[in-house]
Design a protein around this motif. Sequence first.
Motif, mmCIF file in Angstrom:
data_model
loop_
_atom_site.group_PDB
_atom_site.id
_atom_site.type_symbol
_atom_site.label_atom_id
_atom_site.label_comp_id
_atom_site.label_asym_id
_atom_site.label_seq_id
_atom_site.Cartn_x
_atom_site.Cartn_y
_atom_site.Cartn_z
ATOM 1 N N THR A 1 0.837 -1.186 0.000
ATOM 2 C CA THR A 1 0.000 0.000 0.000
ATOM 3 C C THR A 1 0.876 1.240 0.000
ATOM 4 O O THR A 1 1.919 1.268 0.628
ATOM 5 C CB THR A 1 -0.905 0.008 1.245
ATOM 6 O OG1 THR A 1 -1.663 -1.197 1.242
ATOM 7 C CG2 THR A 1 -1.843 1.180 1.252
ATOM 8 N N THR A 2 0.450 2.290 -0.706
ATOM 9 C CA THR A 2 1.213 3.525 -0.782
ATOM 10 C C THR A 2 0.951 4.403 0.425
ATOM 11 O O THR A 2 -0.195 4.615 0.803
ATOM 12 C CB THR A 2 0.839 4.296 -2.063
ATOM 13 O OG1 THR A 2 1.087 3.449 -3.181
ATOM 14 C CG2 THR A 2 1.637 5.582 -2.184
ATOM 15 N N LEU A 3 2.009 4.922 1.031
ATOM 16 C CA LEU A 3 1.899 5.876 2.118
ATOM 17 C C LEU A 3 2.195 7.250 1.556
ATOM 18 O O LEU A 3 3.153 7.431 0.829
ATOM 19 C CB LEU A 3 2.920 5.582 3.222
ATOM 20 C CG LEU A 3 2.546 4.535 4.246
ATOM 21 C CD1 LEU A 3 2.769 3.156 3.711
ATOM 22 C CD2 LEU A 3 3.327 4.746 5.501
ATOM 23 N N VAL A 4 1.379 8.229 1.872
ATOM 24 C CA VAL A 4 1.599 9.601 1.445
ATOM 25 C C VAL A 4 2.154 10.358 2.634
ATOM 26 O O VAL A 4 1.516 10.422 3.685
ATOM 27 C CB VAL A 4 0.289 10.253 0.952
ATOM 28 C CG1 VAL A 4 0.514 11.717 0.627
ATOM 29 C CG2 VAL A 4 -0.260 9.494 -0.244
ATOM 30 N N ILE A 5 3.335 10.942 2.471
ATOM 31 C CA ILE A 5 3.962 11.719 3.532
ATOM 32 C C ILE A 5 3.760 13.191 3.192
ATOM 33 O O ILE A 5 4.225 13.656 2.166
ATOM 34 C CB ILE A 5 5.468 11.416 3.655
ATOM 35 C CG1 ILE A 5 5.718 9.909 3.769
ATOM 36 C CG2 ILE A 5 6.082 12.195 4.810
ATOM 37 C CD1 ILE A 5 5.109 9.246 4.958
ATOM 38 N N PHE B 1 -7.512 1.432 0.844
ATOM 39 C CA PHE B 1 -7.001 2.249 1.940
ATOM 40 C C PHE B 1 -6.308 3.508 1.424
ATOM 41 O O PHE B 1 -5.626 3.476 0.406
ATOM 42 C CB PHE B 1 -5.984 1.463 2.779
ATOM 43 C CG PHE B 1 -6.567 0.273 3.471
ATOM 44 C CD1 PHE B 1 -7.228 0.412 4.682
ATOM 45 C CD2 PHE B 1 -6.457 -0.989 2.915
ATOM 46 C CE1 PHE B 1 -7.764 -0.691 5.326
ATOM 47 C CE2 PHE B 1 -6.988 -2.103 3.556
ATOM 48 C CZ PHE B 1 -7.646 -1.947 4.761
ATOM 49 N N SER B 2 -6.471 4.584 2.159
ATOM 50 C CA SER B 2 -5.701 5.804 1.954
ATOM 51 C C SER B 2 -4.896 6.013 3.227
ATOM 52 O O SER B 2 -5.462 6.079 4.322
ATOM 53 C CB SER B 2 -6.633 6.996 1.708
ATOM 54 O OG SER B 2 -5.891 8.196 1.694
ATOM 55 N N ILE B 3 -3.570 6.096 3.089
ATOM 56 C CA ILE B 3 -2.690 6.221 4.245
ATOM 57 C C ILE B 3 -1.871 7.488 4.081
ATOM 58 O O ILE B 3 -1.175 7.655 3.083
ATOM 59 C CB ILE B 3 -1.755 4.998 4.361
ATOM 60 C CG1 ILE B 3 -2.575 3.708 4.420
ATOM 61 C CG2 ILE B 3 -0.844 5.141 5.573
ATOM 62 C CD1 ILE B 3 -1.744 2.452 4.306
ATOM 63 N N GLU B 4 -1.970 8.369 5.080
ATOM 64 C CA GLU B 4 -1.232 9.623 5.037
ATOM 65 C C GLU B 4 -0.563 9.869 6.373
ATOM 66 O O GLU B 4 -1.119 9.543 7.423
ATOM 67 C CB GLU B 4 -2.147 10.803 4.735
ATOM 68 C CG GLU B 4 -2.785 10.748 3.371
ATOM 69 C CD GLU B 4 -3.677 11.943 3.090
ATOM 70 O OE1 GLU B 4 -4.156 12.035 1.958
ATOM 71 O OE2 GLU B 4 -3.891 12.780 3.988
ATOM 72 N N VAL B 5 0.626 10.454 6.310
ATOM 73 C CA VAL B 5 1.325 10.879 7.515
ATOM 74 C C VAL B 5 1.582 12.367 7.366
ATOM 75 O O VAL B 5 2.155 12.812 6.377
ATOM 76 C CB VAL B 5 2.654 10.120 7.707
ATOM 77 C CG1 VAL B 5 3.405 10.663 8.918
ATOM 78 C CG2 VAL B 5 2.408 8.636 7.858
ATOM 79 N N ASP B 6 1.118 13.138 8.342
ATOM 80 C CA ASP B 6 1.344 14.581 8.367
ATOM 81 C C ASP B 6 1.997 14.911 9.700
ATOM 82 O O ASP B 6 1.344 14.851 10.749
ATOM 83 C CB ASP B 6 0.024 15.340 8.201
ATOM 84 C CG ASP B 6 0.233 16.828 7.975
ATOM 85 O OD1 ASP B 6 1.395 17.290 7.985
ATOM 86 O OD2 ASP B 6 -0.772 17.531 7.777
ATOM 87 N N GLY B 7 3.284 15.193 9.650
ATOM 88 C CA GLY B 7 4.031 15.378 10.901
ATOM 89 C C GLY B 7 4.091 14.061 11.630
ATOM 90 O O GLY B 7 4.600 13.080 11.110
#
Length: 133
Positions: free
Chosen positions: A2-6, A59-65
């Motif tokens: 799965t792709t993680l968006v940073i 799934f949508s996976i994002e990390v913000d900070g």
Amino acid sequence: MTTLVIKSSPHIDRKATLQAMSWNVGIRSYAWSPPTDVYEMDASFVVRIEAAGMSEADFSIEVDGRILNVSGVRIDAQERRAYLQMEIRFGEFNSSVELPPGVDTQHAEANYDDGFLTIVFPKIRPTGVVIRG
């Protein structure tokens, strides 16, 4: 995988962060939150989300900070049914987790297998530390 968006925003929108973490009061959300475990291993931090009946693309996976946000939609079958008991949640879901300090979000990996989405964040190893005795 799965792709993680940073996201690398220079500031964190506190209101959006609190809403994502379901700390908002007075605002109704129809999204549900799947059971989520966060635990530490020797070399990593792991986030494990129970969401059966899906695929990695759902799934949508994002990390913000230091905020991890996992969202998606679990679709129910379109056939008509008369439920006698209904406990399995469908529709939009969201799970937000504040990551501990010391995680390497740039090298995180996500995998969906047997109904569990597992996201592994390696620990940042200190560099240039010399211990003299």
